[in-house]
Design a protein around this motif. Structure first.
Motif, short mmCIF file in Angstrom:
data_model
loop_
_atom_site.label_atom_id
_atom_site.label_comp_id
_atom_site.label_asym_id
_atom_site.label_seq_id
_atom_site.Cartn_x
_atom_site.Cartn_y
_atom_site.Cartn_z
N ALA A 114 0.83 -1.20 0.00
CA ALA A 114 0.00 0.00 0.00
C ALA A 114 0.87 1.25 0.00
CB ALA A 114 -0.93 -0.02 1.21
N ILE A 115 1.93 1.25 0.81
CA ILE A 115 2.85 2.40 0.85
C ILE A 115 3.57 2.55 -0.47
CG2 ILE A 115 4.92 3.30 1.95
CD1 ILE A 115 3.96 1.87 4.54
N PHE A 116 4.12 1.45 -0.99
CA PHE A 116 4.85 1.44 -2.26
C PHE A 116 3.95 1.93 -3.41
CE2 PHE A 116 5.69 -1.03 -6.13
CZ PHE A 116 7.02 -0.74 -6.38
N ARG A 117 2.76 1.40 -3.48
CA ARG A 117 1.84 1.74 -4.57
C ARG A 117 1.47 3.23 -4.52
NH1 ARG A 117 -3.78 1.95 -4.66
NH2 ARG A 117 -4.74 1.68 -6.74
N VAL B 120 9.38 1.77 -15.35
CA VAL B 120 8.30 0.88 -14.94
C VAL B 120 7.85 -0.02 -16.07
CG1 VAL B 120 6.44 2.48 -15.52
CG2 VAL B 120 6.12 0.82 -13.68
N ASN B 121 8.10 0.41 -17.29
CA ASN B 121 7.70 -0.44 -18.40
C ASN B 121 8.57 -1.69 -18.51
OD1 ASN B 121 9.85 1.33 -19.09
ND2 ASN B 121 9.58 0.77 -21.25
N ASN B 122 9.69 -1.69 -17.77
CA ASN B 122 10.60 -2.83 -17.88
C ASN B 122 10.63 -3.72 -16.63
OD1 ASN B 122 11.46 -2.06 -20.47
ND2 ASN B 122 12.90 -0.58 -19.57
N PHE B 123 10.59 -3.11 -15.44
CA PHE B 123 10.63 -3.92 -14.22
C PHE B 123 10.07 -3.13 -13.04
CE2 PHE B 123 14.71 -1.78 -14.68
CZ PHE B 123 14.91 -1.20 -13.44
N VAL B 124 9.60 -3.86 -12.04
CA VAL B 124 9.09 -3.28 -10.79
C VAL B 124 9.82 -3.96 -9.63
CG1 VAL B 124 7.08 -2.85 -9.33
CG2 VAL B 124 6.84 -2.88 -11.82
N THR B 125 10.52 -3.17 -8.82
CA THR B 125 11.31 -3.73 -7.71
C THR B 125 10.50 -3.62 -6.41
OG1 THR B 125 13.37 -3.11 -8.80
CG2 THR B 125 13.46 -3.57 -6.43
N PHE B 126 9.93 -4.74 -6.00
CA PHE B 126 9.17 -4.80 -4.75
C PHE B 126 9.41 -6.16 -4.10
CE2 PHE B 126 5.42 -5.91 -2.22
CZ PHE B 126 5.37 -4.82 -1.36
N LEU B 127 10.01 -6.14 -2.90
CA LEU B 127 10.43 -7.37 -2.21
C LEU B 127 11.20 -8.27 -3.17
CD1 LEU B 127 7.34 -8.22 0.06
CD2 LEU B 127 9.41 -6.97 0.66
N ASP C 185 -1.97 1.03 -13.14
CA ASP C 185 -2.00 0.66 -11.72
C ASP C 185 -1.06 -0.53 -11.47
OD1 ASP C 185 -2.62 0.71 -9.08
OD2 ASP C 185 -4.79 0.43 -9.33
N TYR C 186 -0.83 -0.77 -10.20
CA TYR C 186 0.06 -1.86 -9.80
C TYR C 186 -0.76 -2.97 -9.16
CZ TYR C 186 3.86 1.42 -10.54
OH TYR C 186 4.74 2.31 -11.12
N TYR C 187 -0.31 -4.21 -9.40
CA TYR C 187 -1.05 -5.37 -8.91
C TYR C 187 -0.09 -6.32 -8.20
CZ TYR C 187 -4.57 -3.52 -12.05
OH TYR C 187 -5.47 -2.68 -12.67
#
Length: 454
Positions: free
Chosen positions: A300-303, A386-393, A435-437
């Protein structure tokens, strides 16, 4: 009457007189003997009848004297028993012998115990594995004879808890008294656990809410006491001071945790910092809802940062407070703005994290590592590429693959300074249709799905 007849009568009279004398000669001695025998028999009777058959006393009372066994003090007879040698506290029937000439009579000293013992108990607290004896519960007891102490029902010493114990006091006369006491068995390994005690930070002159967020977990039904030793703290003097939390339960088991309280002078932008924290807390109250787990809170914070802090493409001034306020207001910023904004939100939400700064010949970049369920992972709130990668955990291998593929050296860092991550990531985040999922599951390096350009 002829002389012959006269002589004959005289002879007969003399003979009768002699016979009468002979008769009294035997009667008188016999009478004397009979009188003497009667007198002696009376004396024997006096001896036997004058000695009492028994004397009864209560255990502990004074022993009688020999004269107490005689009906009359002018009687006669000798006591052959040392009455004083008898133990007056031991119930029983004890012989007391009297003699006169060659006659003897045995009386009895009867020591009775008809009074039950009295006593007071004390409660015991023992460690698991200890087995106290029944007498250990006795604070005091009293009786004229010896007392035996035993359990009515021997307690179970193998389980922790509180028990009511019944005890029997029995004296040598068979008299019994039932007493009760409390037994508490404690397992010293079940110490209370202090949670939420973390390092503190205040500015000079401020007060400290030492108990905020601190709790104690215990297996006892009653809540343990929590004592805080802050005697070394000087709130008017900058420095780092120890603060010790000590929790103690009703059984005396305790544990302690020591944290550090850092006292600093208020910075020039102190008012801005207060505003920053108030804004961060207000945003978190909107983002985090009851029932969320840590991954959902992090996402939620990241998004929010990814969607609400526009990428400026420039280079912001490195004023953390100002940049965080800008970020929380949704103003454009760069990677520093994004990283600092997430840093403050994570701090206020109670997460453990590290700020990573890359500053070398290949450029500058900021992101974070977050501690999640016992492991460290990378989180980059900056929405570039963001079109290439999303760094989350993400894992070390994942950010290296993404960096090598889309922008070499983007995540360059001295790996010796930071903890290593696991091989797999616990989730993946994709960007699609603005949006992010979040999708939960174990993901190996290179499995993240490419998103759509923002």
């Amino acid at each position: 009457m002829s002389s012959v007849e006269l002589d004959l009568k005289t002879e007969i009279a003399l003979r009768e007189k002699r016979d009468r004398r002979k008769k009294w000669f035997w009667i008188i001695p016999l009478a004397v003997v009979l009188v003497a025998a009667a007198a002696f028999g009376f004396l024997v009777y006096r001896f036997y009848s004058n000695v009492r058959s028994e004397i009864k006393i209560e255990a502990g009372e004074s022993l009688p004297e020999a004269k107490d066994f005689l009906m009359s003090t002018d009687g006669f007879g000798t006591c052959d028993t040392d009455i004083a040698s008898y133990d007056k506290t031991v119930p029983g029937r004890y012989p007391v012998n009297f003699s006169w000439l060659f006659f003897t009579k045995t009386a009895e000293l009867v020591i009775m115990d008809t009074v039950a013992p009295v006593g007071e108990t004390k409660d015991l607290v023992v460690k698991l594995g200890e087995k106290p004896e029944a007498k250990d519960f006795i604070a005091s007891m009293e009786d004229e004879s010896e007392i035996e102490v035993r359990y009515v029902l021997k307690p179970d010493f193998s389980k922790e808890g509180e028990k009511n114990i019944k005890l029997i006091l029995e004296d040598r006369g068979g008299n019994q008294t039932i007493l009760s006491a409390n037994l508490t068995i404690i397992d010293e390994s079940n110490v209370p656990v202090i949670k939420g005690a973390e390092n503190l930070h205040v500015f000079t002159g401020e007060s400290v809410a030492y108990r905020d967020g601190v709790s104690v977990v215990s297996r006892t039904e009653t809540e343990p006491t929590l004592e805080i030793d802050n005697s070394a703290v000087k709130l008017d003097t900058p420095g780092v001071y120890p603060v010790t939390y000590t929790a103690t339960d009703v059984y005396g088991r305790s544990s302690s945790v020591t944290v550090q309280l850092q006292v600093e002078d208020k910075p020039e932008n102190y008012e801005d910092m207060q505003k920053m924290y108030e804004m961060a807390d207000q945003l978190l109250a909107e983002l985090i809802t009851p029932g969320m787990n840590d991954m959902e809170k992090l996402f939620a914070i990241f998004r929010w940062i990814r969607l609400n802090v526009p990428w400026s493409g420039g280079r912001s001034e490195h004023n953390e407070v100002e940049q965080v306020i800008n970020g929380l207001m949704g103003k454009p910023g760069d990677c520093y703005t994004d990283a600092m904004t997430m840093k403050v939100l994570l701090e206020r939400a109670g997460f453990t994290f590290l700020l990573i700064e890359k500053n070398n010949e290949t450029g500058m970049h900021y992101w974070l590592m977050v501690y999640y369920e016992g492991n460290w992972y990378h989180v980059d709130p900056t929405p570039v590429y963001v079109n290439n990668f999303v760094t989350f955990l993400s894992t070390d291998a994942q950010i290296q693959i993404d960096s090598d593929k889309y922008r070499p050296h983007f995540y360059d860092r001295d790996t010796r300074m930071y903890p290593a991550t696991p091989v797999t990531s616990p989730c993946k985040v994709t960007y699609k249709d603005g949006d992010y999922y979040l999708e939960v599951g174990e993901w190996l390096p290179g499995e993240n799905v490419e998103g759509v350009s923002r």
